[in-house]
Design an enzyme around this catalytic site. Structure first.
Site, PDB file in Angstrom:
ATOM      1  N   ALA A  25      -2.048 -47.548  69.488  1.00  0.00           N
ATOM      2  CA  ALA A  25      -1.457 -48.758  69.785  1.00  0.00           C
ATOM      3  C   ALA A  25      -2.073 -49.585  68.571  1.00  0.00           C
ATOM      4  O   ALA A  25      -1.855 -50.143  67.813  1.00  0.00           O
ATOM      5  CB  ALA A  25      -1.222 -49.216  71.345  1.00  0.00           C
ATOM      6  N   HIS A 260       0.726 -36.127  86.610  1.00  0.00           N
ATOM      7  CA  HIS A 260       1.779 -35.316  85.539  1.00  0.00           C
ATOM      8  C   HIS A 260       1.938 -33.398  86.468  1.00  0.00           C
ATOM      9  O   HIS A 260       0.546 -33.185  87.080  1.00  0.00           O
ATOM     10  CB  HIS A 260       0.912 -35.126  84.065  1.00  0.00           C
ATOM     11  CG  HIS A 260       1.474 -34.337  83.511  1.00  0.00           C
ATOM     12  ND1 HIS A 260       2.287 -32.778  83.345  1.00  0.00           N
ATOM     13  CD2 HIS A 260       2.604 -34.287  82.030  1.00  0.00           C
ATOM     14  CE1 HIS A 260       3.199 -32.286  82.143  1.00  0.00           C
ATOM     15  NE2 HIS A 260       2.978 -33.280  81.322  1.00  0.00           N
ATOM     16  N   SER A 274       1.336 -29.629  78.393  1.00  0.00           N
ATOM     17  CA  SER A 274       2.239 -30.129  78.131  1.00  0.00           C
ATOM     18  C   SER A 274       3.317 -29.554  78.965  1.00  0.00           C
ATOM     19  O   SER A 274       4.050 -28.877  79.038  1.00  0.00           O
ATOM     20  CB  SER A 274       2.514 -30.572  76.819  1.00  0.00           C
ATOM     21  OG  SER A 274       3.681 -30.960  76.132  1.00  0.00           O
ATOM     22  N   ARG A 321       9.009 -36.450  85.475  1.00  0.00           N
ATOM     23  CA  ARG A 321       7.750 -36.188  86.213  1.00  0.00           C
ATOM     24  C   ARG A 321       7.558 -36.631  87.786  1.00  0.00           C
ATOM     25  O   ARG A 321       6.398 -36.151  88.496  1.00  0.00           O
ATOM     26  CB  ARG A 321       6.225 -36.691  85.243  1.00  0.00           C
ATOM     27  CG  ARG A 321       6.377 -36.205  84.362  1.00  0.00           C
ATOM     28  CD  ARG A 321       5.552 -36.810  82.842  1.00  0.00           C
ATOM     29  NE  ARG A 321       5.269 -36.397  81.407  1.00  0.00           N
ATOM     30  CZ  ARG A 321       5.513 -36.302  80.065  1.00  0.00           C
ATOM     31  NH1 ARG A 321       4.679 -37.971  80.117  1.00  0.00           N
ATOM     32  NH2 ARG A 321       5.118 -35.741  79.401  1.00  0.00           N
ATOM     33  N   ARG A 442       7.789 -42.638  83.483  1.00  0.00           N
ATOM     34  CA  ARG A 442       7.184 -42.918  82.105  1.00  0.00           C
ATOM     35  C   ARG A 442       7.837 -41.562  82.220  1.00  0.00           C
ATOM     36  O   ARG A 442       7.331 -40.825  82.154  1.00  0.00           O
ATOM     37  CB  ARG A 442       6.359 -43.143  81.860  1.00  0.00           C
ATOM     38  CG  ARG A 442       6.105 -42.387  80.270  1.00  0.00           C
ATOM     39  CD  ARG A 442       4.822 -42.712  79.752  1.00  0.00           C
ATOM     40  NE  ARG A 442       3.884 -41.900  79.897  1.00  0.00           N
ATOM     41  CZ  ARG A 442       3.771 -40.985  79.295  1.00  0.00           C
ATOM     42  NH1 ARG A 442       4.186 -40.169  77.901  1.00  0.00           N
ATOM     43  NH2 ARG A 442       2.488 -39.917  79.753  1.00  0.00           N
TER      44      ARG A 442
END
Length: 680
Positions: A25, A260, A274, A321, A442
């Protein structure tokens, strides 16, 4: 009246903007500012290439639809707001989804080594919460590849001279000046409450300095270390966001923390495995017999329970998630189905994530980065042994409140100074430090996208704000900067003199263990009341700390106490926000309030730091609207969520499948055609 020169102040100084944070960002914001001709000072707590974005593994989302599945930006928008349980304002999400394909193509041109198909096209994998192959990836080290590519672009601007409006080079001034190893302390505010620069500390020399800037953009990441052990880097304490929150910035949806579902349990931290492992075909399971003691690879298929696939046949192992984490928690804590650990000789809170059925060549090509991490820290070969994983705190959907200006098409007005603006005039935020793009949960691989898109939006917004600034920060004189620096120097001196008996690292350990245990997957009001009381106690005890290091150079002990106080403040925002939100929405789950309550809670939580406020909110004032200004013009925003593009509906991932995906795609196509007809 706007400043006469865009480049030079009236005192003949180069007018610079400050960006704090060297991740995706921050770097994107710097690039967009430089493209607009705005010189930038970039500050980072660590070397830019060590920013936490480097840890991202799985990929970045973009609806390119190379596999002909009917995917589109409209579907991406719908699945993002649906996955976030409709708590995200939809125009920014629409802008992000529409910009995504161009962002991925831009990164490809920058040289990011994305995986490709045999035909040479960009390859895309599936990620959670979608039935489409939407995630572009560079093996399992996508964040590192993206960060390095953007850093190279910024390094180019470090060599380019600043030029004035006539094209004359300003000697000794480069477009980007990089300040690595600087810890952000606070924003410099003038008498009108406008951000005029920052105060930061060189963590090598421990010198505290004030730096002027015509605007400030924070891109400092999330607060994962508030939870002690998480998948985040140890630098992710949330200290910068906490500092400006205490200076008046609004913190939004702080209670929305993502856990997660798959990480490696560890005594020091929780290392991410991941979602790409499941995107490539990884399967989550537990033995059907809770007393099973055989190794995972020795348990035959008939004795395995693939519980996500059985309960969610459409999405299988790729449910969002929040849902996957709750299912794993259910198996381990409520059903006591955690797997037997050969080392400890007892059942642990772990489940299997199995890749052993996939070809080794495929795993080495697409997942070697994460499999190397597992093998290194667990000591088992994941190519032949199912991995043992458990949920871990990973991401904050909440963060600094930022505004946006909606366009007639329902997206964003690019270049509007309202975009990514906090309620402190002149202070902007982008990346995980803001709350804008994910709602209550998210979707995987939207994080890298939102970081880059947030920077692409923030850069032009800041350029517009700076262009219309009535008086440059570089024309204010030194007094406000000296005062700000002196205030932080005095704060630091007070810390150095602390000689109490409390150990700050032990206090942080207590805070983290409590937050991890009580304010993550399941939340209970009675427990949250105790958490809030404990946070108050920890804050009192923190004032009785003894500093562990008084060194004049490279001191780590004293700054940690400062970070500890800031973490306690953010922990309170998270816990009190969770206590107030009596519903279940996305990652915020209360067994006592299992249903989503749109009548009362389809609203953004807007928290302001007010130490004197009573009423059980522990120094937090919750408001329904915000009034602030940009370039002297009054702005007004409310806590109402813009749901004008996708109508809120119940999340039903259990019944979704290919038919649902086709229906979504067809609906999106119809929506796009109507939009086209309306503009013709």
């Amino acid at each position: 009246m706007a400043s006469k020169s865009i480049l030079k102040s009236e005192s003949n100084k180069v007018r610079r903007v400050i960006v704090v944070g060297g991740g995706l960002a921050g770097l994107t914001t710097v690039i967009k500012l430089c493209e607009a001709g705005v010189p930038v000072d970039l500050f980072s707590l660590v070397p830019v290439k060590r920013s936490h974005s480097v840890c991202a593994q799985g990929g970045i989302n973009a609806s390119v639809n190379t596999k002909g599945e009917g995917d589109s930006p409209q579907v991406h928008l719908e699945e993002t707001v649906y996955g976030g349980d409709f708590l995200a304002n939809q125009p920014p999400v629409k802008g992000m989804a529409e910009a995504a394909p161009g962002i991925v193509f831009m990164l490809d041109r920058m040289g990011v080594p994305f995986n490709r198909t045999p035909e040479g096209l960009l390859d895309f994998r599936r990620f959670g919460g979608t039935l489409f192959h939407r995630t572009a990836f560079a093996g399992a080290t996508t964040g590192q590849q993206l960060l390095y590519a953007l850093d190279e672009q910024v390094r180019r601007y470090e060599t380019i001279d600043v030029e004035d409006e006539r094209g004359v080079v300003v000697r000794g001034e480069k477009m980007v000046r990089k300040f690595e190893w600087y810890d952000f302390l606070s924003v410099v505010l003038d008498d009108a409450g406008i951000a005029r620069g920052i105060v930061a500390q060189d963590v090598k020399t421990m010198e505290i300095e004030a730096f002027p800037g015509d605007a400030v953009c924070l891109a400092t990441g999330g607060p994962g270390i508030v939870f002690g052990r998480s998948t985040n880097s140890v630098i992710n304490t949330g200290t910068a966001a906490s500092s400006v929150y205490q200076q008046g910035a609004c913190y939004a949806n702080g209670e929305c923390i993502q856990v997660h579902p798959t990480a490696i349990p560890g005594a020091d931290k929780l290392r991410l495995i991941s979602e790409s492992a499941r995107g490539e075909g990884g399967r989550v399971w537990v033995p059907r017999d809770p007393n099973e003691t055989r190794r995972g690879r020795d348990v035959p298929e008939k004795d395995r329970e693939y519980f996500l696939e059985e309960k969610y046949p459409g999405y299988g192992n790729l449910v969002p998630r929040d849902i996957a984490s709750r299912e794993l928690f259910l198996k381990c804590f409520h059903e006591k189905r955690g797997i037997f650990n050969q080392g400890s000789k007892k059942n642990e809170n772990e489940v299997y994530l199995d890749l052993t059925h996939l070809p080794r060549e495929t795993l080495e090509k697409k997942l070697s980065g994460i499999l190397e991490i597992y093998e290194k820290f667990v000591g088992e070969d994941p190519y032949t042994n199912p991995m043992r994983v458990f949920p871990a705190v990973h991401y904050s959907m909440g963060g600094l409140w930022v505004d946006f200006e909606r366009s007639a098409s329902g997206s964003l007005v690019l270049g509007s100074p309202r975009n990514q603006a906090t309620n402190i005039e002149g202070l902007y935020a982008a990346g995980e430090v803001d709350y804008q793009y994910h709602g209550a949960n998210r979707l995987g691989a939207n994080s890298l996208l939102s970081c880059i898109y947030g920077g692409m939006v923030a850069g032009p917004a800041i350029a517009t704000y700076r262009k219309n600034l009535a008086k440059s920060s570089f024309d204010l004189g030194d007094n406000i900067f000296k005062q700000a620096r002196k205030r932080e120097e005095q704060n630091y001196e007070r810390i150095l003199k602390m000689d109490g008996k409390e150990n700050p690292y032990r206090l942080h350990e207590e805070l983290g263990e409590m937050m991890l245990r009580d304010v993550t997957i399941e939340r209970h009001n009675a427990t949250l009341d105790k958490v809030i009381g404990k946070i108050d106690e920890l804050e009192d005890r923190a004032r009785k700390c003894g500093v562990t290091d008084k060194a004049p150079h490279a001191n780590q002990g004293a700054p940690f106490i400062r970070h500890l106080f800031n973490m306690i403040v953010i922990a309170r925002v998270i816990a009190v926000g969770a206590r107030r939100r009596d519903e279940s929405r996305g990652a915020h789950f209360k067994p006592e309030f299992r249903d989503r309550n749109d009548a009362d809670w389809l609203k953004t939580t807007l928290a302001l730091h007010k130490p004197g406020v009573g009423g059980g909110n522990h120094g937090i004032e919750y408001v329904s609207s915000l009034d602030y200004s940009i370039n002297g013009k009054p702005m007004h925003a409310t806590n109402q969520v813009d749901t004008s593009l996708v109508k809120p509906r119940a999340r039903k991932y259990e019944t979704a499948g290919a038919a649902a995906a086709t229906a979504t795609a067809q609906a999106a196509t119809k929506t796009e055609k109507k939009a086209e007809e309306a503009t013709q």
